[in-house]
Scaffold this active site. Structure first.
Site, PDB file in Angstrom:
ATOM      1  CB  SER A 154      -8.638   1.246   5.575  1.00 32.45           C
ATOM      2  OG  SER A 154      -9.233   2.516   5.516  1.00 32.45           O
ATOM      3  CE  LYS A 156      -3.982   2.053   2.468  1.00 30.12           C
ATOM      4  NZ  LYS A 156      -4.891   1.955   3.626  1.00 30.12           N
ATOM      5  CB  SER A 179      -8.218   3.931   2.705  1.00 34.72           C
ATOM      6  OG  SER A 179      -7.371   3.222   3.593  1.00 34.72           O
TER       7      SER A 179
END
Lengths: 487, 493
Positions: B177, B78, B153
């Site tokens: 997330s 990420k 997210s």
């Protein structure tokens, strides 16, 4: 006019702690260096970096608190103080808001005339220092008119303790006495170097004035930019005068921050309180609350040296040493500790003081080695003092023995015995020296008889020389008088 | 073995056995991922050279006799996690060109275990969002319907694994997330207990809630990735100094004797009928595996959203203050430093980030602090207490992972409807509990033409990761829901 008024002063100090590394990272905690060379992701606040507290800094804080009888709570925590400034990498400072490491306490101090005073502490809390901005293009280094600014983050993250004092101080002299007490205590404890010129001690003074006996405090101004004890003194004096003049002129003192202008000798307004920040303090979520182990606190307490004020009272009151000499000793913690050990062994503070501040300090100055770091041990000096007090050696020999101890170490007794330096007090032996000297200095004898009293000093010196310093000088003088009179 | 479809366990076994080299896997994955990502948009940066470098290193270590738990496993990172020498953007204009000068702990450990970095994945800017649409730098699509969002997210990390453009990936979860995009993308998403995985090198959103965890297509792969990343780190003061209980070798096949809590306040009647049916079925499946279903109460869970939307913005308002144009990242010049700050931050942050900074600044302001921030912290304690009480009667709590299956782009225009997606995950985050989302079937979403995956959230007491992954594994083994859906065909192979 000034005598109608009383000043009320409270002092806040920022003191950089003497740790090997910074507060929340492993970068070295050292003054100076090429800009931005003592930095890492943590103290530059790079994305993703996290703080880790320096355990040594916390121990030094506890020692500082204990030195002033502050309360060390069982729990403490860090908070974020939020404001934007280019030399503050995170745009928040990790500080302590409502649960500082130490609460309360009292700083005992003394004035140059020996008067003892005290000032209560509100708290001492731990935080991190900021970087340093340099403003360029304006010619005078000020931000106004500068075209750009440079930031050095070497200092960012250095552990900093903020000592907040109660408004117990009543004069510029007291302010300096208070600061000296803080300084000598922190140096004694090894908490900080306390070098104002390197910024490891910075202080602000809250100053107000009121009529003597008035129940309420006057409106205070906070004075900044003072970079020596002298400037603290002068800035406070100047500010007291300014506030009295404002009041006497029918005006009103306003609450504001004022900067000390060393060159002009006045304070000038920096910003008023209306522009004050809302720091939006909240608990630092990157750090867990501190649980202070009682055993750790007791270990720190047990390892602490006597605080300077305790020495001050002992030296002046028990030993009867003057304030000036006491201050001289106390301001040199290793020397004071050395002195304490000598006295503990020989129990002759006056003689010990003479040696420590006299010959030993002179030898130390000449060689550049601090007195307490040399080859003269407290045991050896105590022994030397005992030999002198017992009149085994005279003061002249004692000086020589001390010089030998300084050069080679060893024991005083050993040197005296090995070199046969013990004082000669046998009248028969001294009479022989005296006779020899009188025979060789007939001229001087005549002069003495003619009333030149100081010739006797010369003759004593000659006898001492002949005896290689060992003759008891009192006996020498008595015998000389006796033998000259008999001629 | 097809490295695109294989599990991490299969790849690592083959590489350790020297049946295939990490470099061979790499050379298969690089063109495949590049082609898929043309359609998927999961990655902001691909790092083929770095991947090759790591592959060579893994091959050398294996050749030297080492056995690595993630040998040769292609992994996506990420983009809020620092990886030395790579662009690390948080999908924000303010860090668009920032190259990380260090590697964070979790990523370091993952790579040390033999994983190979494919690239950095798209996300909602600074991890603020539940659809991936708040990225300032790219649009990630849902691999199961390219017209739908992947969730957020951790949008790209979920989409990459769900779309077979990575075997495993890292995510970060603050209020859901990891779990919500895992549910949307038909993968396992695991958020460990707060403090289990070091946050050092994770660009903070809300420090007291952020936690790193893995995405994988199987529970076992998630366990392997967690075992590699987790454990105490002296660089993170909030990481827990407890020995990490390894999970991968301790998974189970049934649920006999396990009490599964079904939350009274989370009535399935709040969900769309299809979705409700799927969850009721999931609970029944748990019971069929031997679990005892018990009703538990979480009376304060309904305050989760409002509590979270005070605490997280408060922390983010402070955490994001460092992005000021002074030392790194975007700078927009101004007449003085104040104007430079304003212009830089105005240009650098997107609307959702600005909204949360404003909310947080307000909540911490003098005069409002007690009414908002302090009260929210008290509510947080109450919510955690509710969970503690609930766990007196059950071992694990089951609930939906998200309020609906993946929705269409631009479907949630008002922030509150977006915030509601995390209704079930946020209370768990506030309590710091370990939890995961595991595929549990599918439902035809509103206006959709393809059935979209659903995720079952399981949450267990603090530090019970091994037990939690065990329950999930038993459910997975029995139901095999992930395999029942296939992603959109993006490349012809």
């Amino acid at each position: 006019m000034r005598s109608k008024y009383e000043a009320v002063i409270g002092i806040e100090c920022h003191v950089e702690l003497k740790t090997a590394s910074k507060m929340f990272c492993g970068c070295p905690n050292e003054f100076g260096g090429e800009p931005n060379t003592k930095v890492c992701p943590v103290c530059l606040a790079l994305p993703g970096a996290l703080p880790v507290p320096n355990a040594k800094a916390i121990e030094l804080m506890i020692a500082a608190g204990l030195a002033f009888d502050a309360e060390i709570p069982a729990f403490s925590k860090f908070d974020r103080k939020n404001y934007f400034y280019p030399d503050m990498p995170k745009n928040y400072q990790i500080s302590q808001f409502d649960m500082p490491l130490t609460q309360g306490g009292v700083v005992h101090y003394w004035l140059p005339d020996g008067t003892k005073k005290s000032c209560r502490l509100t708290r001492i809390h731990l935080e991190e220092d900021t970087g340093k901005s340099t403003h360029a293009g304006s010619g005078d280094g000020r931000i106004a008119g500068s075209s750009y600014s440079l930031v050095d983050f070497n200092r960012a993250g250095v552990p900093l303790m903020e000592c907040v004092g109660e408004p117990d101080i009543r004069s510029a002299e007291e302010a300096v006495g208070y600061l000296e007490a803080l300084k000598r205590t922190f140096v004694e404890l090894g908490v900080s170097d306390v070098k104002m010129e390197e910024g490891s001690l910075r202080c602000d003074a809250n100053v107000s004035v009121r009529l003597h006996g008035a129940p309420e405090y006057g409106t205070k101004a906070e004075i900044k930019n003072m970079n020596s004890f002298r400037s603290v003194h002068d800035a406070i004096e100047s500010e007291i005068d300014r506030q009295i003049a404002v009041i006497e002129g029918g005006g009103r003192v306003i609450q504001e921050t004022r900067g000390w202008d060393e060159a002009a000798g006045i304070t000038h307004s920096m910003r008023s309180k209306e522009q004050a920040h809302d720091y939006r303090y909240f608990p630092e979520p990157d750090l867990v609350p501190l649980e202070l182990d009682r055993a750790l606190i007791e270990r720190i307490r047990a390892a602490m040296p006597p605080v300077p004020f305790e020495r001050f009272e002992r030296f002046t009151e028990r030993f009867g040493i003057s304030v000036v000499q006491t201050t001289q000793l106390v301001d040199n913690p290793p020397l004071a500790a050395f002195f304490d050990r000598v006295v503990a062994i020989c129990n002759a503070p006056a003689a010990a003081l003479n040696f420590v501040l006299g010959d030993l300090s002179r030898l130390a100055n000449e060689s550049g080695t601090p007195a307490a770091d040399g080859k003269v041990t407290p045991e050896a000096l105590a022994e030397l003092i005992a030999l002198t007090e017992a009149k085994t050696i005279n003061s002249k020999i004692a000086k020589d023995v001390l010089a030998r101890l300084w050069a080679n170490g060893g024991s005083a007794k050993g040197i005296v015995e090995a070199e046969g330096l013990a004082q000669v007090s046998d009248p028969g032996a001294i009479a022989q020296f005296v006779d020899d000297v009188l025979a060789a200095n007939a001229e001087s004898v005549v002069q003495f008889k003619a009333g030149k009293e100081n010739v006797l000093k010369f003759l004593v010196g000659q006898v001492m020389k002949t005896s290689r310093g060992k003759a008891n000088p009192e006996l020498v003088e008595a015998l000389l008088r006796e033998k000259i009179a008999a001629r | 073995m097809d490295p695109v479809r294989a599990s991490a366990r299969e790849i690592a076994r083959a590489v350790n056995a020297r049946e295939v080299s990490a470099l061979e896997i790499t050379e298969t994955m690089i063109p495949h991922v590049a082609a898929v990502d043309e359609h998927l948009g999961a990655y902001l940066t691909l790092t083929p050279e770095l991947m090759r470098e790591h592959a060579r290193r893994v091959d050398a270590r294996v050749a030297a006799g080492e056995s690595l738990p993630l040998a040769g496993v292609p992994a996506a990172i990420k983009d809020n996690m620092c990886l030395l020498g790579t662009r690390t953007t948080c999908a924000s204009k303010i860090l668009e060109h920032w190259i990380a000068p260090y590697t964070g702990t979790a990523v370091e450990r993952l790579l040390a275990a033999g994983a190979l970095p494919i690239g950095k994945t798209n996300m909602d800017e600074f991890a603020m969002g539940s659809s991936g649409e708040n990225s300032a730098l790219g649009k990630t699509k849902n691999p199961y319907d390219l017209d739908r969002v992947p969730g957020g997210s951790s949008a790209g990390s979920a989409a990459a694994v769900g779309g077979f453009a990575a075997t495993i990936s890292t995510g970060s979860d603050t209020g859901g997330s990891i779990r919500e995009p895992a549910a949307f993308c038909n993968v396992v998403g695991f958020k460990p207990t707060y403090g289990r995985v070091s946050r050092y090198g994770l660009i903070a959103f809300a420090s007291s809630l952020d936690q790193i965890g893995p995405f994988a297509r199987t529970v076992e792969d998630a366990a392997l990735a967690y075992d590699a990343m987790g454990g105490y780190d002296p660089m993170d003061s909030t990481s827990v100094d407890l020995p990490l209980q390894l999970t991968a070798g301790h998974l189970r096949e049934e649920l006999r004797g396990v009490r599964v809590g079904i939350v009274k306040e989370f009535a399935t009647s709040d969900l769309a009928p299809d979705v409700a049916t799927a969850y009721e079925r999931a609970y029944a499946d748990l019971a069929a595996l031997g679990a005892e279903l018990v009703e538990v109460e979480l009376p304060t869970a309904k305050y989760g959203l409002s509590t979270y939307y005070l605490i997280a913005p408060a922390e983010c308002s402070s955490n994001l203050a460092r992005f000021d144009g002074v030392r790194y990242g975007l700078r927009v010049d101004g007449a003085d430093v104040g104007e430079m700050y304003e212009k830089t931050r105005a240009a650098g942050f997107g609307p959702e980030v600005k909204r949360r900074i404003l909310i947080g600044t307000y909540a911490l302001s003098s005069g409002y602090y007690d009414a908002y921030y302090v009260k929210a912290q008290k509510a947080r304690t109450r919510i955690a207490d509710d969970f503690r009480r609930a766990f007196e009667n059950c071992d694990v709590i089951a609930s939906p992972a998200a309020s609906s299956p993946a929705f269409a782009f631009n479907a949630k225009s008002d922030p509150y409807s977006m915030y509601l997606m995390d209704y079930y995950t946020i209370p768990v985050s506030l309590a710091g509990l370990p939890s995961l989302s595991i595929p549990c079937g599918s439902a035809l979403p509103e206006g959709g033409s393809r059935p979209m995956p659903l995720g079952l959230q399981l949450a267990s007491p603090l530090f019970t990761e091994r037990a939690l992954l065990g329950y999930a594994h038993a459910y997975e083994a029995a139901t095999q829901h992930a395999a029942k859906l296939a992603p959109v065909q993006m490349v012809t192979s």
